[in-house]
Scaffold this motif. Structure first.
Motif, PDB file in Angstrom:
ATOM      1  N   LYS A  17      19.769  16.658   3.732  1.00 17.78           N
ATOM      2  CA  LYS A  17      19.051  15.418   3.437  1.00 17.78           C
ATOM      3  C   LYS A  17      17.635  15.775   3.031  1.00 17.78           C
ATOM      4  O   LYS A  17      17.072  16.761   3.514  1.00 17.78           O
ATOM      5  CB  LYS A  17      18.979  14.483   4.660  1.00 17.78           C
ATOM      6  CG  LYS A  17      20.297  13.973   5.196  1.00 17.78           C
ATOM      7  CD  LYS A  17      20.051  13.152   6.457  1.00 17.78           C
ATOM      8  CE  LYS A  17      21.357  12.772   7.128  1.00 17.78           C
ATOM      9  NZ  LYS A  17      21.115  12.098   8.441  1.00 17.78           N
ATOM     10  N   ILE A  18      17.070  14.969   2.173  1.00 20.05           N
ATOM     11  CA  ILE A  18      15.639  15.051   1.870  1.00 20.05           C
ATOM     12  C   ILE A  18      15.040  13.691   2.199  1.00 20.05           C
ATOM     13  O   ILE A  18      15.443  12.676   1.629  1.00 20.05           O
ATOM     14  CB  ILE A  18      15.378  15.403   0.395  1.00 20.05           C
ATOM     15  CG1 ILE A  18      15.968  16.776   0.059  1.00 20.05           C
ATOM     16  CG2 ILE A  18      13.881  15.387   0.113  1.00 20.05           C
ATOM     17  CD1 ILE A  18      15.807  17.163  -1.398  1.00 20.05           C
ATOM     18  N   LEU A  19      14.110  13.669   3.152  1.00 19.19           N
ATOM     19  CA  LEU A  19      13.520  12.422   3.635  1.00 19.19           C
ATOM     20  C   LEU A  19      12.043  12.382   3.283  1.00 19.19           C
ATOM     21  O   LEU A  19      11.262  13.248   3.697  1.00 19.19           O
ATOM     22  CB  LEU A  19      13.696  12.302   5.152  1.00 19.19           C
ATOM     23  CG  LEU A  19      13.161  11.028   5.818  1.00 19.19           C
ATOM     24  CD1 LEU A  19      13.951   9.816   5.347  1.00 19.19           C
ATOM     25  CD2 LEU A  19      13.216  11.148   7.342  1.00 19.19           C
ATOM     26  N   ILE A  20      11.637  11.391   2.503  1.00 24.37           N
ATOM     27  CA  ILE A  20      10.226  11.173   2.183  1.00 24.37           C
ATOM     28  C   ILE A  20       9.634  10.251   3.252  1.00 24.37           C
ATOM     29  O   ILE A  20      10.172   9.170   3.509  1.00 24.37           O
ATOM     30  CB  ILE A  20      10.063  10.542   0.793  1.00 24.37           C
ATOM     31  CG1 ILE A  20      10.721  11.429  -0.279  1.00 24.37           C
ATOM     32  CG2 ILE A  20       8.591  10.323   0.469  1.00 24.37           C
ATOM     33  CD1 ILE A  20      10.799  10.759  -1.638  1.00 24.37           C
ATOM     34  N   VAL A  21       8.553  10.667   3.866  1.00 27.20           N
ATOM     35  CA  VAL A  21       7.947   9.913   4.970  1.00 27.20           C
ATOM     36  C   VAL A  21       6.542   9.469   4.567  1.00 27.20           C
ATOM     37  O   VAL A  21       5.676  10.296   4.252  1.00 27.20           O
ATOM     38  CB  VAL A  21       7.888  10.761   6.254  1.00 27.20           C
ATOM     39  CG1 VAL A  21       7.269   9.960   7.393  1.00 27.20           C
ATOM     40  CG2 VAL A  21       9.283  11.239   6.643  1.00 27.20           C
ATOM     41  N   VAL A  22       6.310   8.161   4.573  1.00 20.12           N
ATOM     42  CA  VAL A  22       5.017   7.611   4.164  1.00 20.12           C
ATOM     43  C   VAL A  22       4.613   6.468   5.091  1.00 20.12           C
ATOM     44  O   VAL A  22       5.436   5.958   5.859  1.00 20.12           O
ATOM     45  CB  VAL A  22       5.054   7.088   2.709  1.00 20.12           C
ATOM     46  CG1 VAL A  22       5.362   8.207   1.740  1.00 20.12           C
ATOM     47  CG2 VAL A  22       6.057   5.956   2.559  1.00 20.12           C
ATOM     48  N   GLU A  23       3.359   6.072   4.992  1.00 14.44           N
ATOM     49  CA  GLU A  23       2.858   4.888   5.695  1.00 14.44           C
ATOM     50  C   GLU A  23       2.537   3.798   4.687  1.00 14.44           C
ATOM     51  O   GLU A  23       2.204   4.081   3.532  1.00 14.44           O
ATOM     52  CB  GLU A  23       1.604   5.231   6.501  1.00 14.44           C
ATOM     53  CG  GLU A  23       1.844   6.191   7.652  1.00 14.44           C
ATOM     54  CD  GLU A  23       0.599   6.385   8.499  1.00 14.44           C
ATOM     55  OE1 GLU A  23      -0.003   5.361   8.916  1.00 14.44           O
ATOM     56  OE2 GLU A  23       0.216   7.535   8.737  1.00 14.44           O
ATOM     57  N   GLY A  24       2.609   2.546   5.132  1.00 14.56           N
ATOM     58  CA  GLY A  24       2.242   1.434   4.266  1.00 14.56           C
ATOM     59  C   GLY A  24       0.744   1.395   4.039  1.00 14.56           C
ATOM     60  O   GLY A  24       0.264   1.468   2.915  1.00 14.56           O
ATOM     61  N   ILE A  25      -0.014   1.279   5.134  1.00 18.69           N
ATOM     62  CA  ILE A  25      -1.479   1.380   5.111  1.00 18.69           C
ATOM     63  C   ILE A  25      -1.870   2.534   6.022  1.00 18.69           C
ATOM     64  O   ILE A  25      -1.417   2.609   7.159  1.00 18.69           O
ATOM     65  CB  ILE A  25      -2.153   0.080   5.588  1.00 18.69           C
ATOM     66  CG1 ILE A  25      -1.890  -1.067   4.607  1.00 18.69           C
ATOM     67  CG2 ILE A  25      -3.652   0.284   5.763  1.00 18.69           C
ATOM     68  CD1 ILE A  25      -2.482  -2.397   5.035  1.00 18.69           C
ATOM     69  N   TYR A  26      -2.707   3.413   5.524  1.00 17.10           N
ATOM     70  CA  TYR A  26      -3.155   4.568   6.306  1.00 17.10           C
ATOM     71  C   TYR A  26      -4.382   4.171   7.118  1.00 17.10           C
ATOM     72  O   TYR A  26      -5.398   3.757   6.570  1.00 17.10           O
ATOM     73  CB  TYR A  26      -3.436   5.748   5.384  1.00 17.10           C
ATOM     74  CG  TYR A  26      -2.167   6.328   4.801  1.00 17.10           C
ATOM     75  CD1 TYR A  26      -1.526   7.405   5.405  1.00 17.10           C
ATOM     76  CD2 TYR A  26      -1.582   5.756   3.673  1.00 17.10           C
ATOM     77  CE1 TYR A  26      -0.348   7.916   4.891  1.00 17.10           C
ATOM     78  CE2 TYR A  26      -0.392   6.259   3.160  1.00 17.10           C
ATOM     79  CZ  TYR A  26       0.215   7.337   3.771  1.00 17.10           C
ATOM     80  OH  TYR A  26       1.397   7.838   3.274  1.00 17.10           O
ATOM     81  N   SER A  27      -4.263   4.325   8.439  1.00 18.80           N
ATOM     82  CA  SER A  27      -5.239   3.740   9.349  1.00 18.80           C
ATOM     83  C   SER A  27      -6.609   4.388   9.301  1.00 18.80           C
ATOM     84  O   SER A  27      -7.599   3.781   9.717  1.00 18.80           O
ATOM     85  CB  SER A  27      -4.712   3.802  10.788  1.00 18.80           C
ATOM     86  OG  SER A  27      -4.502   5.153  11.186  1.00 18.80           O
ATOM     87  N   MET A  28      -6.721   5.615   8.842  1.00 18.01           N
ATOM     88  CA  MET A  28      -8.029   6.261   8.753  1.00 18.01           C
ATOM     89  C   MET A  28      -8.648   6.143   7.361  1.00 18.01           C
ATOM     90  O   MET A  28      -9.849   6.309   7.196  1.00 18.01           O
ATOM     91  CB  MET A  28      -7.930   7.746   9.131  1.00 18.01           C
ATOM     92  CG  MET A  28      -7.731   7.986  10.601  1.00 18.01           C
ATOM     93  SD  MET A  28      -9.133   7.417  11.572  1.00 18.01           S
ATOM     94  CE  MET A  28      -8.487   7.649  13.218  1.00 18.01           C
ATOM     95  N   GLU A  29      -7.813   5.877   6.364  1.00 17.26           N
ATOM     96  CA  GLU A  29      -8.287   5.823   4.985  1.00 17.26           C
ATOM     97  C   GLU A  29      -8.342   4.404   4.433  1.00 17.26           C
ATOM     98  O   GLU A  29      -9.114   4.115   3.516  1.00 17.26           O
ATOM     99  CB  GLU A  29      -7.371   6.666   4.082  1.00 17.26           C
ATOM    100  CG  GLU A  29      -7.277   8.121   4.477  1.00 17.26           C
ATOM    101  CD  GLU A  29      -8.591   8.850   4.278  1.00 17.26           C
ATOM    102  OE1 GLU A  29      -9.233   8.640   3.235  1.00 17.26           O
ATOM    103  OE2 GLU A  29      -8.970   9.635   5.156  1.00 17.26           O
ATOM    104  N   GLY A  30      -7.488   3.520   4.957  1.00 11.54           N
ATOM    105  CA  GLY A  30      -7.401   2.178   4.410  1.00 11.54           C
ATOM    106  C   GLY A  30      -6.661   2.122   3.089  1.00 11.54           C
ATOM    107  O   GLY A  30      -6.634   1.085   2.425  1.00 11.54           O
ATOM    108  N   THR A  31      -6.043   3.226   2.682  1.00  8.65           N
ATOM    109  CA  THR A  31      -5.290   3.263   1.426  1.00  8.65           C
ATOM    110  C   THR A  31      -3.884   2.707   1.618  1.00  8.65           C
ATOM    111  O   THR A  31      -3.332   2.743   2.715  1.00  8.65           O
ATOM    112  CB  THR A  31      -5.204   4.689   0.872  1.00  8.65           C
ATOM    113  OG1 THR A  31      -4.767   5.573   1.921  1.00  8.65           O
ATOM    114  CG2 THR A  31      -6.529   5.161   0.338  1.00  8.65           C
ATOM    115  N   ILE A  32      -3.309   2.203   0.544  1.00  4.26           N
ATOM    116  CA  ILE A  32      -1.946   1.687   0.538  1.00  4.26           C
ATOM    117  C   ILE A  32      -1.081   2.637  -0.273  1.00  4.26           C
ATOM    118  O   ILE A  32      -1.474   3.079  -1.357  1.00  4.26           O
ATOM    119  CB  ILE A  32      -1.891   0.265  -0.052  1.00  4.26           C
ATOM    120  CG1 ILE A  32      -2.639  -0.707   0.874  1.00  4.26           C
ATOM    121  CG2 ILE A  32      -0.462  -0.201  -0.258  1.00  4.26           C
ATOM    122  CD1 ILE A  32      -2.690  -2.135   0.365  1.00  4.26           C
TER     123      ILE A  32
END
Length: 515
Positions: free
Chosen positions: A277-292
């Motif tokens: 399997k290849i799993l891409i792991v991301v966040e919706g909003i990054y809590s230290m950067e504020g980026t989406i």
């Protein structure tokens, strides 16, 4: 170093007359914030150099018994594995201890738009603290109370009280034994319906939702492609899984695609067999950067290379999107294109715990194999009811428009606060839709002074430095809430301006309108 990193921002293509965004009307465009003045960069490096010299002298004095400060000698840690590497440990002992009073401040009220903070005193150079009798009433710009549901009164609190009287406060068992209540299944059904997924599973701890469930999804022979700035819970879960981990640059789609191509073409190390399997792991909003995260492009790459996608929406669920359904709604993305949707109840819902939502097959697999689900005690009744009540309000199922009003208020507060900070000339990170607003401080001595001075003026704000951020990118992090009034935000902005002026923190001219 010293150059402000590139971020991702939404460019509006359409907008309602009242200024509220529509679902699917936001597209990605890249923007670059301004560099800090050269003087700020020089002062930052100079101060870290001075700190290092002082630290080495203190270490030497402590080694010969002249200086007896517990935090320098790490009293009580002998024989234990160090929490940080040598350099981080050195920094924590010599700089962090001087401003340790800026964290762990006790509060003695609900964590609403305003709160009461208890002052502390330290008899031993910030190694330990004692409570004082002094309290400060302040505007709360540090809690993740995005929709203002962390209230001690109102419909949520009333419902919690009613259910607690009927069920009690604790479950005292796991879901697999005698701790599976009808309320648990009711909440799971509501979460799945709210997100538009087939099924969902809830957990009592948000951190464990990531760290204890990723090992049940991937393992040896699998590959995890992780954003460089992913949360510690995702990093820990990835490591515990036994899968190989490759890190790509934050929100950099070229970096991600390069990793995907290499993974497909070379396969596993030594054997060169295809990855299970290849799993891409991301966040919706990054809590230290504020980026989406650039979700549309990530999904395109996921489909192109036949990978899976794990989306952590701890800071985005309930906090963005016209109806609060997170970045998938904000970006007009089909939720079925996201294999695993993770989120927490600790922020927008004013409770605790987390969830995973996916196909019924995946959720059934987790029910049998999740360490957090099998071994952890069930979520308590007061917490379940808090989430049920707040989620129904957000969805409008309480028969009112209170949820939509809160969502609109949060969106308006976010856009207003970010716009004003930019007009004042400060360098801030993140997307204009993110209620997490990092304001760059850079200079290490400013970290503690900024926090203390803001609190003295009635503003409670979080400050963050190394190792939580890159060493030169210390910042203050404001978290906006629907409970904040325009008067509160204006007062906060005025205090920030005054504090920065008093600290002689470089305040930059607003960028040209073309930016």
């Amino acid at each position: 170093m010293g150059k402000v990193k590139k971020g991702e921002s939404m460019a509006k293509t359409q907008q309602e007359s009242n200024g509220k965004p529509k679902a699917g009307t936001w597209t990605y465009s890249e923007w670059s914030t301004r560099d800090p003045p050269m003087l700020t960069i020089i002062l930052t490096y100079f101060q870290y150099t001075i700190f290092a010299l002082i630290g080495y002298v203190e270490d030497w004095l402590a080694s010969i018994g002249v200086l007896k400060v517990p935090t320098i000698s790490e009293h009580g840690n002998k024989g234990f594995v160090p929490l940080y590497n040598d350099f981080e440990n050195f920094y924590m002992r010599h700089h962090y201890r001087r401003i340790r009073d800026c964290w762990d401040r006790p509060i003695c009220s609900e964590p609403g738009a305003e709160f009461d903070v208890v002052s502390r005193i330290s008899p031993d150079h910030n190694y330990s603290f004692q409570m004082s009798k002094k309290t400060t009433h302040a505007i709360n710009l540090g809690s993740y109370n995005y929709l203002g549901f962390a209230q001690k009164s109102g419909p949520c609190a009333d419902a919690v009280e009613t259910q607690t009287r009927e069920y009690g406060s604790g479950v005292c068992s796991t879901r697999h034994e005698l701790g599976n209540l009808a309320l648990h299944e009711e909440l799971e059904g509501l979460v799945a319906r709210y997100l538009g997924k087939e099924a969902a599973m809830i957990f009592g701890m948000g951190f464990a939702t990531n760290s204890m469930n990723m090992p049940a999804l991937v393992g040896k022979g699998s590959l995890i492609l992780s954003d460089k700035l992913n949360h510690t819970s995702l990093v820990l879960g990835s490591r515990l899984s036994g899968a190989r981990i490759e890190v790509y640059e934050h929100n950099d789609m070229k970096s991600l695609e390069a990793k995907l191509r290499e993974a497909i073409s070379t396969g596993q190390p030594r054997t060169h067999r295809p990855w299970k399997k290849i799993l891409i792991v991301v966040e919706g909003i990054y809590s230290m950067e504020g980026t989406i995260c650039n979700l549309p492009e990530i999904i395109r790459l996921k489909k192109k290379y036949k990978a899976y996608l794990y989306l952590d929406e701890a800071h985005s669920i309930g906090a963005c999107g016209p109806t609060g359904r997170g970045v998938t709604e904000l970006l007009g993305v089909d939720v079925n294109d996201v294999d695993i949707m993770m989120g927490t109840f600790t922020k927008s819902f004013g409770a605790s715990g987390g969830y995973l939502a996916a196909t019924r097959k995946i959720i059934n697999h987790l029910r049998k194999n999740s360490h957090s689900g099998v071994y952890a005690s069930s979520m308590s009744v007061p917490v379940i009811q808090q989430v049920l009540s707040s989620m129904r309000i957000i969805m409008g199922e309480d028969g009112t428009n209170e949820g939509q009003k809160r969502l609109n208020s949060l969106a308006e507060n976010t856009l207003y606060f970010r716009k004003r900070l930019k007009e004042m000339g400060f360098i801030i990170y993140g997307n204009e839709n993110s209620p997490v607003v990092p304001l760059l401080l850079y200079i290490p001595t400013v970290i503690g002074a900024f926090s203390r001075d803001c609190l003295e003026h009635g503003i409670g704000v979080v400050v963050v430095g190394f190792p939580a951020t890159p060493i030169i990118e210390s910042r203050a992090r404001f978290c906006l809430s629907a409970a904040h009034t325009r008067e509160m935000l204006d007062r906060t902005l005025a205090v920030v301006q005054d504090v920065c002026d008093n600290l002689t923190l470089s305040n930059f001219k607003p960028p040209p309108s073309s930016q």
